[in-house]
Design an enzyme around this catalytic site. Structure first.
Site, PDB file in Angstrom:
ATOM      1  N   GLY A  23      38.607  40.057  33.322  1.00  0.00           N
ATOM      2  CA  GLY A  23      38.276  38.821  33.791  1.00  0.00           C
ATOM      3  C   GLY A  23      36.831  38.226  33.240  1.00  0.00           C
ATOM      4  N   ASP A  24      36.541  37.211  33.780  1.00  0.00           N
ATOM      5  CA  ASP A  24      35.374  36.399  33.041  1.00  0.00           C
ATOM      6  C   ASP A  24      34.009  37.494  33.241  1.00  0.00           C
ATOM      7  OD1 ASP A  24      34.128  34.092  32.244  1.00  0.00           O
ATOM      8  OD2 ASP A  24      33.283  34.108  34.254  1.00  0.00           O
ATOM      9  N   HIS A 189      22.638  39.425  42.056  1.00  0.00           N
ATOM     10  CA  HIS A 189      21.907  39.548  40.739  1.00  0.00           C
ATOM     11  C   HIS A 189      20.509  39.168  40.562  1.00  0.00           C
ATOM     12  CE1 HIS A 189      23.041  35.503  40.010  1.00  0.00           C
ATOM     13  NE2 HIS A 189      22.135  35.567  38.860  1.00  0.00           N
ATOM     14  N   HIS A 251      20.618  34.510  47.414  1.00  0.00           N
ATOM     15  CA  HIS A 251      19.592  34.453  46.650  1.00  0.00           C
ATOM     16  C   HIS A 251      18.204  33.881  47.043  1.00  0.00           C
ATOM     17  CE1 HIS A 251      22.663  35.427  43.689  1.00  0.00           C
ATOM     18  NE2 HIS A 251      22.779  34.072  43.431  1.00  0.00           N
TER      19      HIS A 251
HETATM   20  C1  BG6 Z   1      25.527  32.682  41.443  1.00  0.00           C
HETATM   21  C2  BG6 Z   1      26.280  31.428  42.107  1.00  0.00           C
HETATM   22  O1  BG6 Z   1      25.360  33.643  42.425  1.00  0.00           O
HETATM   23  O2  BG6 Z   1      24.482  32.350  40.863  1.00  0.00           O
HETATM   24  C3  BG6 Z   1      26.306  30.350  40.907  1.00  0.00           C
HETATM   25  O3  BG6 Z   1      27.491  31.849  42.596  1.00  0.00           O
HETATM   26  C4  BG6 Z   1      24.858  30.278  40.532  1.00  0.00           C
HETATM   27  O4  BG6 Z   1      26.827  29.296  41.551  1.00  0.00           O
HETATM   28  C5  BG6 Z   1      24.320  31.302  40.037  1.00  0.00           C
HETATM   29  O5  BG6 Z   1      25.222  29.269  39.211  1.00  0.00           O
HETATM   30  C6  BG6 Z   1      22.738  31.050  39.473  1.00  0.00           C
HETATM   31  O6  BG6 Z   1      22.503  32.200  38.831  1.00  0.00           O
HETATM   32  P1  BG6 Z   1      21.234  32.383  37.704  1.00  0.00           P
HETATM   33  O7  BG6 Z   1      20.973  33.693  37.336  1.00  0.00           O
HETATM   34  O8  BG6 Z   1      21.635  31.619  36.650  1.00  0.00           O
HETATM   35  O9  BG6 Z   1      20.043  31.571  38.513  1.00  0.00           O
END
Ligand code: BG6
Length: 485
Positions: A23-24, A189, A251
């Site tokens: 997958g991606d 993340h 986040h």
């Molecule tokens: C992901 C979301 O968790 O975080 C995405 O599902 C979003 O929709 C992304 O684009 C943003 O991550 P970053 O690291 O680019 O700020």
């Protein structure tokens, strides 16, 4: 604090099974991160990566496909790729098919035997969330189960971790049938981002800030998670998520927790996560009227025409809110958050606006210290200080500016590199614990429930390339403040 900066190298052999290997996410993030760790000699000498997906591919085709993605993204592969790729294998199969899990168990068993059972097994769920249940159930009912009972086996779960509190509880319950909490690594993340990790160092190692980090000195906090991108072919997922679930529940609330948490007794996984969970549990739950007043939602023009999106969708692609933490330190200090898609630019930052001194002639809204903490893309910290203008009887705000890319020669590690390394090392500090997830869902579910009872919003209500709907500006302006862009 030093305890947090641990030695990052470990030499126990490791076997990765990546569910969703074709997958991606695997192509875009996981494999590049693992390869980068390999190049930096941070992987154990003996390791294997087994990609498991439905797509029919041979080992060679799988390796080629991973390689072309690395190349396409301009990653430097060099000669090391040849050596690295010998450790990559592919299993074509189905997540709902127990036999596939038996076959994988045999492969893992062979690896374990070779190293006298002194090896780690990392099961990585890099699939859409619907696949989690069949995978966990087949782990339970196949020989993989006994492998999972070993303390050196870990399971990694990507977000979304449920869709609300109830589904998160069910998912936790399923996982707990096989794994102990300390074996479960739930990924957000953002916690792997270097600047997010630095938040705790910044706050607690710099006494100058640590002692003024409360309602006596801070006027308010702003958190902006702005994105210029849209759905990136994830329309179907996004229709079930919206900005509240996609960004705020995880986040944004994690950033709030980092900013607001008390100093942990020890800087270890248990105490840091205890303090974060305490903050999320202390978020004020608004009444219906307060939700209307303090939370704004938006949808960009054109969202309803995106692939996978309902033509009359009321899913929010933008949220702005004011929230409060109900504890002594943060009593009545507003925290403003905004996040959305298809905005003017990509920017994630935290602003701490300190109070001005009302007794000083120079004081006004603009004459107070501001700390801008840039999480991405221009990682750094800016502080506005009051300073006498040389040669004049005047005081102005001057900038102290730390830019990561100028100050530090070291490459800023990718979030996934940090997180994967921590999984290998068995350090779950940067992963979200069960209670943090459930407390976040409680907060988000409460808002969603009220939204569902309200008349539909006036969507779409903002143009692409802007900073969201006007109501987001009004939300903060009403309090005599403004967003700092
Ligand atoms: C992901 C979301 O968790 O975080 C995405 O599902 C979003 O929709 C992304 O684009 C943003 O991550 P970053 O690291 O680019 O700020």
């Amino acid at each position: 604090m030093i305890e947090l900066l641990k030695n990052k190298i470990n030499d126990i052999p490791v076997f990765f099974v990546i569910f969703g290997g074709a997958g991606d996410l695997t192509h875009r993030k996981l494999l590049p991160a693992i390869f980068s760790l390999y190049r930096q000699k941070l992987l154990p000498e003996n390791f294997k990566i087994l990609g498991f997906s439905r797509k029919p591919l041979s080992d060679t085709e799988y390796r080629k496909s991973l390689y072309s993605k690395l190349k396409k993204d301009g990653k430097n592969t060099g000669k090391l790729w040849e050596k690295f790729t010998k450790n990559i294998f592919y299993h074509q199969g189905f997540f709902a098919e127990r036999n596939d899990f038996e076959e994988i168990s045999l492969k893992i068993e062979g690896f374990l035997k070779k190293f006298d059972y002194n090896a780690e097994i990392i099961l990585y769920l890099a699939t859409p969330a619907q696949a989690y249940y069949p995978i966990i159930q087949n782990i339970q009912s196949s020989k993989l189960r006994s492998i999972c009972e070993g303390k050196n086996t870990r399971i990694v779960v990507e977000k979304p971790f449920g869709n609300d509190l109830k589904s998160a509880e069910i998912l936790n319950k399923e996982l707990k049938k096989v794994f102990k909490e300390e074996q479960i690594y739930r990924i957000d993340h953002y916690l792997g981002k270097e600047t997010v990790q630095n938040l705790l160092f910044f706050r607690f190692a710099n006494q100058a800030f640590d002692t003024s980090w409360d309602k006596k000195s801070i006027d308010h906090v702003q958190i902006s998670i702005l994105e210029s991108i849209g759905l990136e072919s994830r329309g179907t997922y996004y229709e079930n998520a919206g900005a509240l679930r996609d960004i705020i529940q995880n986040h944004a609330l994690q950033l709030v927790a980092h900013i607001a948490m008390e100093k942990p007794e020890y800087f270890d996984e248990k105490h840091i996560r205890n303090e974060k969970a305490d903050i999320i549990r202390s978020l004020r739950l608004y009444s219906k009227d307060e939700i209307r007043e303090h939370i704004v939602r938006g949808q960009y023009k054109g969202y309803r025409e995106e692939k996978g999106v309902d033509k009359s969708s009321y899913v929010e692609t933008f949220v702005a809110m004011k929230l409060f933490i109900e504890n002594e330190r943060w009593e009545n200090v507003p925290i403003y958050i905004r996040s959305g898609k298809k905005l003017k630019e990509k920017q994630t930052k935290i602003i701490i606006k300190f109070k001005g001194d009302e007794d000083l002639l120079i004081s006004s809204d603009y004459c107070a210290n501001t700390l801008t903490y840039n999480i991405q893309p221009d990682e750094g910290i800016e502080i506005k200080l009051l300073n006498k203008t040389p040669g004049k009887e005047k005081v102005e705000l001057a900038n102290l500016d730390l830019k990561y890319r100028e100050e530090f020669k070291e490459k800023i590690p990718d979030a996934y590199e940090t997180l994967i390394l921590d999984i290998i090392r068995g350090d779950s500090t940067l992963f979200v614990r069960n209670d943090e997830i459930e407390a976040s869902w409680e907060f988000v579910d409460h808002i969603r429930k009220e939204w569902n009872r309200m008349p539909p919003p006036n969507f779409p209500n903002y143009e692409k390339g802007t900073l969201g709907p006007n109501e987001a500006e009004d939300l903060i302006r009403r309090d005599g403040r403004k967003w700092i862009n």
